[in-house]
Design a protein around this motif. Structure first.
Motif, PDB file in Angstrom:
ATOM      1  N   GLY A  61      55.045  28.097  47.383  1.00  0.00           N
ATOM      2  CA  GLY A  61      56.080  29.101  47.250  1.00  0.00           C
ATOM      3  C   GLY A  61      56.718  29.009  45.883  1.00  0.00           C
ATOM      4  O   GLY A  61      56.283  28.236  45.025  1.00  0.00           O
ATOM      5  N   GLY A  62      57.745  29.826  45.660  1.00  0.00           N
ATOM      6  CA  GLY A  62      58.433  29.791  44.372  1.00  0.00           C
ATOM      7  C   GLY A  62      57.756  30.652  43.328  1.00  0.00           C
ATOM      8  O   GLY A  62      57.101  31.649  43.646  1.00  0.00           O
ATOM      9  N   LEU A  63      57.893  30.240  42.067  1.00  0.00           N
ATOM     10  CA  LEU A  63      57.395  31.057  40.954  1.00  0.00           C
ATOM     11  C   LEU A  63      56.548  30.287  39.954  1.00  0.00           C
ATOM     12  O   LEU A  63      56.089  30.873  38.979  1.00  0.00           O
ATOM     13  CB  LEU A  63      58.595  31.663  40.193  1.00  0.00           C
ATOM     14  CG  LEU A  63      59.523  32.604  40.965  1.00  0.00           C
ATOM     15  CD1 LEU A  63      60.767  32.910  40.136  1.00  0.00           C
ATOM     16  CD2 LEU A  63      58.811  33.889  41.335  1.00  0.00           C
ATOM     17  N   SER A  64      56.341  28.980  40.182  1.00  0.00           N
ATOM     18  CA  SER A  64      55.719  28.188  39.118  1.00  0.00           C
ATOM     19  C   SER A  64      54.461  27.442  39.545  1.00  0.00           C
ATOM     20  O   SER A  64      54.295  27.079  40.716  1.00  0.00           O
ATOM     21  CB  SER A  64      56.733  27.172  38.563  1.00  0.00           C
ATOM     22  OG  SER A  64      57.153  26.276  39.570  1.00  0.00           O
ATOM     23  N   ILE A  65      53.593  27.219  38.553  1.00  0.00           N
ATOM     24  CA  ILE A  65      52.427  26.356  38.708  1.00  0.00           C
ATOM     25  C   ILE A  65      52.637  25.136  37.804  1.00  0.00           C
ATOM     26  O   ILE A  65      52.916  25.271  36.612  1.00  0.00           O
ATOM     27  CB  ILE A  65      51.123  27.070  38.301  1.00  0.00           C
ATOM     28  CG1 ILE A  65      50.912  28.325  39.156  1.00  0.00           C
ATOM     29  CG2 ILE A  65      49.929  26.132  38.453  1.00  0.00           C
ATOM     30  CD1 ILE A  65      49.723  29.169  38.721  1.00  0.00           C
ATOM     31  N   TRP A  66      52.510  23.957  38.376  1.00  0.00           N
ATOM     32  CA  TRP A  66      52.663  22.690  37.654  1.00  0.00           C
ATOM     33  C   TRP A  66      51.272  22.165  37.334  1.00  0.00           C
ATOM     34  O   TRP A  66      50.449  21.971  38.224  1.00  0.00           O
ATOM     35  CB  TRP A  66      53.442  21.714  38.524  1.00  0.00           C
ATOM     36  CG  TRP A  66      53.834  20.395  37.946  1.00  0.00           C
ATOM     37  CD1 TRP A  66      53.520  19.171  38.450  1.00  0.00           C
ATOM     38  CD2 TRP A  66      54.653  20.137  36.791  1.00  0.00           C
ATOM     39  NE1 TRP A  66      54.088  18.174  37.699  1.00  0.00           N
ATOM     40  CE2 TRP A  66      54.788  18.735  36.663  1.00  0.00           C
ATOM     41  CE3 TRP A  66      55.267  20.963  35.851  1.00  0.00           C
ATOM     42  CZ2 TRP A  66      55.530  18.139  35.637  1.00  0.00           C
ATOM     43  CZ3 TRP A  66      55.997  20.363  34.830  1.00  0.00           C
ATOM     44  CH2 TRP A  66      56.122  18.988  34.726  1.00  0.00           C
ATOM     45  N   ILE A  67      51.013  21.956  36.069  1.00  0.00           N
ATOM     46  CA  ILE A  67      49.659  21.654  35.604  1.00  0.00           C
ATOM     47  C   ILE A  67      49.646  20.339  34.849  1.00  0.00           C
ATOM     48  O   ILE A  67      50.414  20.135  33.904  1.00  0.00           O
ATOM     49  CB  ILE A  67      49.136  22.777  34.685  1.00  0.00           C
ATOM     50  CG1 ILE A  67      49.207  24.129  35.403  1.00  0.00           C
ATOM     51  CG2 ILE A  67      47.704  22.480  34.236  1.00  0.00           C
ATOM     52  CD1 ILE A  67      48.898  25.318  34.503  1.00  0.00           C
ATOM     53  N   GLU A  68      48.757  19.441  35.263  1.00  0.00           N
ATOM     54  CA  GLU A  68      48.538  18.187  34.540  1.00  0.00           C
ATOM     55  C   GLU A  68      47.321  18.372  33.626  1.00  0.00           C
ATOM     56  O   GLU A  68      46.225  18.681  34.089  1.00  0.00           O
ATOM     57  CB  GLU A  68      48.295  17.036  35.507  1.00  0.00           C
ATOM     58  CG  GLU A  68      48.075  15.705  34.785  1.00  0.00           C
ATOM     59  CD  GLU A  68      47.784  14.552  35.735  1.00  0.00           C
ATOM     60  OE1 GLU A  68      47.539  13.436  35.234  1.00  0.00           O
ATOM     61  OE2 GLU A  68      47.787  14.773  36.959  1.00  0.00           O
ATOM     62  N   LEU A  69      47.519  18.182  32.338  1.00  0.00           N
ATOM     63  CA  LEU A  69      46.456  18.329  31.349  1.00  0.00           C
ATOM     64  C   LEU A  69      45.847  16.964  31.045  1.00  0.00           C
ATOM     65  O   LEU A  69      46.402  15.934  31.439  1.00  0.00           O
ATOM     66  CB  LEU A  69      47.034  18.954  30.073  1.00  0.00           C
ATOM     67  CG  LEU A  69      47.690  20.336  30.263  1.00  0.00           C
ATOM     68  CD1 LEU A  69      48.445  20.738  29.005  1.00  0.00           C
ATOM     69  CD2 LEU A  69      46.666  21.383  30.644  1.00  0.00           C
ATOM     70  N   PRO A  70      44.718  16.923  30.355  1.00  0.00           N
ATOM     71  CA  PRO A  70      44.161  15.630  29.957  1.00  0.00           C
ATOM     72  C   PRO A  70      45.215  14.793  29.230  1.00  0.00           C
ATOM     73  O   PRO A  70      46.025  15.333  28.470  1.00  0.00           O
ATOM     74  CB  PRO A  70      43.016  16.028  29.022  1.00  0.00           C
ATOM     75  CG  PRO A  70      42.590  17.379  29.505  1.00  0.00           C
ATOM     76  CD  PRO A  70      43.871  18.051  29.936  1.00  0.00           C
ATOM     77  N   PRO A  71      45.259  13.473  29.467  1.00  0.00           N
ATOM     78  CA  PRO A  71      46.343  12.613  28.958  1.00  0.00           C
ATOM     79  C   PRO A  71      46.583  12.682  27.458  1.00  0.00           C
ATOM     80  O   PRO A  71      47.716  12.487  27.004  1.00  0.00           O
ATOM     81  CB  PRO A  71      45.897  11.208  29.378  1.00  0.00           C
ATOM     82  CG  PRO A  71      45.028  11.433  30.578  1.00  0.00           C
ATOM     83  CD  PRO A  71      44.315  12.725  30.316  1.00  0.00           C
ATOM     84  N   LYS A  72      45.541  12.952  26.672  1.00  0.00           N
ATOM     85  CA  LYS A  72      45.757  12.937  25.224  1.00  0.00           C
ATOM     86  C   LYS A  72      46.433  14.213  24.703  1.00  0.00           C
ATOM     87  O   LYS A  72      46.790  14.301  23.530  1.00  0.00           O
ATOM     88  CB  LYS A  72      44.440  12.720  24.488  1.00  0.00           C
ATOM     89  CG  LYS A  72      43.376  13.774  24.737  1.00  0.00           C
ATOM     90  CD  LYS A  72      42.090  13.368  24.025  1.00  0.00           C
ATOM     91  CE  LYS A  72      40.947  14.334  24.322  1.00  0.00           C
ATOM     92  NZ  LYS A  72      39.694  13.920  23.672  1.00  0.00           N
ATOM     93  N   ILE A  73      46.633  15.190  25.573  1.00  0.00           N
ATOM     94  CA  ILE A  73      47.330  16.415  25.171  1.00  0.00           C
ATOM     95  C   ILE A  73      48.831  16.154  25.103  1.00  0.00           C
ATOM     96  O   ILE A  73      49.417  15.589  26.025  1.00  0.00           O
ATOM     97  CB  ILE A  73      47.056  17.562  26.165  1.00  0.00           C
ATOM     98  CG1 ILE A  73      45.588  17.981  26.123  1.00  0.00           C
ATOM     99  CG2 ILE A  73      47.955  18.756  25.883  1.00  0.00           C
ATOM    100  CD1 ILE A  73      45.195  18.675  24.842  1.00  0.00           C
ATOM    101  N   ASP A  74      49.464  16.572  24.032  1.00  0.00           N
ATOM    102  CA  ASP A  74      50.921  16.549  23.911  1.00  0.00           C
ATOM    103  C   ASP A  74      51.423  17.961  24.226  1.00  0.00           C
ATOM    104  O   ASP A  74      51.205  18.888  23.455  1.00  0.00           O
ATOM    105  CB  ASP A  74      51.334  16.128  22.497  1.00  0.00           C
ATOM    106  CG  ASP A  74      52.845  16.036  22.331  1.00  0.00           C
ATOM    107  OD1 ASP A  74      53.571  16.692  23.106  1.00  0.00           O
ATOM    108  OD2 ASP A  74      53.306  15.322  21.432  1.00  0.00           O
TER     109      ASP A  74
END
Length: 474
Positions: free
Chosen positions: A403-416
């Motif tokens: 629900g809600g409005l957002s998607i939480w995304i984990e990127l590859p660790p070396k991404i800042d």
């Protein structure tokens, strides 16, 4: 009291397909049954199967090939993103406002496709109908809306707010409702009523950056408690944190968590309320997004509050009109103290807009609007998830919103994520980097995306642009 969580048909279908894949021991690259075959075998519509496949794509279990069908993924993306472990160190001093303010300002300055601000787009709002009630409120005979209203709010709106809680196990009476300037004023009033500088406040990790800013401005320390992407707040971590720290209050989002999009099962909410009630630790509940849950029969924690210990904060900013800034609070045993603070700060909230929303609720159209908005957002979410899962780099993980409005995304660790945000802005795309959702650096490679903007050529192009920037950074 226990309640059974009800799955949507497409979720049940997705679970059945996933179970079949495991039973058949299909390997990466193997083709799976067509949409029409699954539709026939499971006795569901083709559209339901497409929705189920979108979920499985987002989980990284399958992928699609144009004109070829669906296949078992060779580089799966997990729906279970990394969980921030609570190491139970000392609570931290909050220093987030400057970074958050700069990023929001930059996003607003540019002509961009903005996935960073968590607000509904106009296409999902009943603007024409609301305008009608605003006009009506302005031109009524014997109009009191040009005068100061009582500090608690417009009587018509307060009555409707109380009626909204009628089916809760513990409903809220009209004399325990105070209208505020959005949900954040409600939260700030609660903090001012029950904390003092130096106190420790337990929050979720990650959490909405506005809450971190409120703690910072009041000189409060944050004790971060981990969030499970499927079941919300980790109660075991909270219990350990409460044993080792003198916590003055908690601020949690049991429904439609921002940024993760998860919800606590009803049994967990009941356990949370009873735990904090028994310890006499106030719970400030941020339920600004709660009505956008995709699941039916979802109650806030306040509905289970037998201790009068939950300070419930909500708003119409995510469902009707962000610009109206109409929220409300029911402060439990602290309600009188909150009323005094409201009177001393700004006396009351815009009377005309309160009256307009009150009339809209009286008309009976609100529930229909919410159902329509939920369905539209759910459809949007599936399109965003499917595309992101397909084109973002290997190592990307997604939390599936409930629900809600957002998607939480984990990127590859070396991404800042902060560097990604800056470069994406230069390409005309706005996102929220994970840095602003915690006092630690744990979420430096996470981003939050608002999936409310209508899925069209422009938004699809923006997501593709973001994917290209990511590929370059990896």
């Amino acid at each position: 009291m226990e309640t059974k969580e009800k799955l949507f048909l497409y979720e049940e279908t997705a679970a059945k397909i996933e179970s079949s894949i495991k039973q058949l021991q299909l390997q990466p690259g193997d083709k799976i049954a067509s949409v029409r075959k699954i539709s026939t075998e499971f006795h569901v519509s083709v559209n339901t199967v497409f929705q189920a496949y979108a979920i499985l794509e987002a989980k990284g279990i399958i992928y699609s090939k144009p004109k070829s069908g669906y296949f078992i993924s060779m580089s799966p993306k997990s729906a279970i993103i990394s969980l921030k472990k609570n190491d139970l160190t000392l609570p931290t001093i909050v220093d987030i406002t400057a970074m958050s303010a700069v990023m929001m300002k930059k996003a607003k300055e540019k002509e961009i496709v903005n996935f960073s601000i968590l607000a509904p787009v106009n296409e999902h709002l009943p603007i024409t109908k609301l305008n009608k009630y605003v006009t009506s409120s302005l031109y009524e005979i014997s109009n009191d809306n040009y005068q100061y209203h009582l500090v608690d709010g417009h009587p018509a709106l307060i009555k409707q707010l109380a009626l909204k809680t009628f089916d809760w196990p513990n409903s809220i009476s009209q004399d325990k409702i105070l209208v505020t300037n959005g949900c954040m004023e409600a939260i700030n009033l609660c903090l001012d009523a029950i904390t003092k500088p130096g106190d420790i406040v337990a929050i979720e990790s990650p959490t909405y950056h506005g809450i971190l800013q409120s703690l910072e401005q009041r000189g409060l320390q944050a004790l971060e408690i981990g969030v499970n992407p499927e079941t919300g707040l980790c109660l075991d971590d909270l219990k350990e944190g409460l044993k080792k720290n003198k916590v003055a209050a908690c601020i949690f989002m049991p429904n439609c968590h921002n940024p993760v999009g998860c919800k606590m099962p009803e049994a967990n909410k009941i356990e949370l309320v009873n735990l904090l009630g028994g310890l006499d630790i106030p719970l400030i509940e941020d339920d600004a997004l709660g009505e956008l849950s995709f699941h039916s029969a979802v109650f806030p924690a306040k509905a289970y509050d037998k201790y009068n210990n939950v300070l419930y904060c909500s708003s119409f900013s995510k469902t009707l009109a962000p610009g109206f800034r109409i929220g409300w609070v029911s402060g439990g045993k602290y309600h009188h103290a909150i009323e005094k603070l409201k009177y001393g700060s700004n006396m009351s909230t815009n009377s005309v807009l309160q009256a307009a929303i009150g009339k809209y609720l009286e008309s009976g159209q609100y529930n229909k609007h919410i159902r329509k908005m939920r369905n539209a957002l759910q459809s949007q979410m599936l399109k965003y998830l499917s595309t992101i899962s397909e084109i973002f780099p290997a190592g990307t993980k997604l939390a599936i919103p409930q629900g809600g409005l957002s998607i939480w995304i984990e990127l590859p660790p070396k991404i800042d994520a902060y560097a990604l945000q800056k470069e994406a802005l230069n390409k005309g795309v706005g996102i929220c980097p994970g840095h602003i959702f915690s006092t630690s650096d744990f979420f430096h490679h996470y981003i939050r995306i608002n999936y409310c903007p209508l899925w069209n050529h422009k938004t699809e192009k923006a997501i593709n642009t973001l994917a290209k920037v990511l590929q370059r950074l990896t």
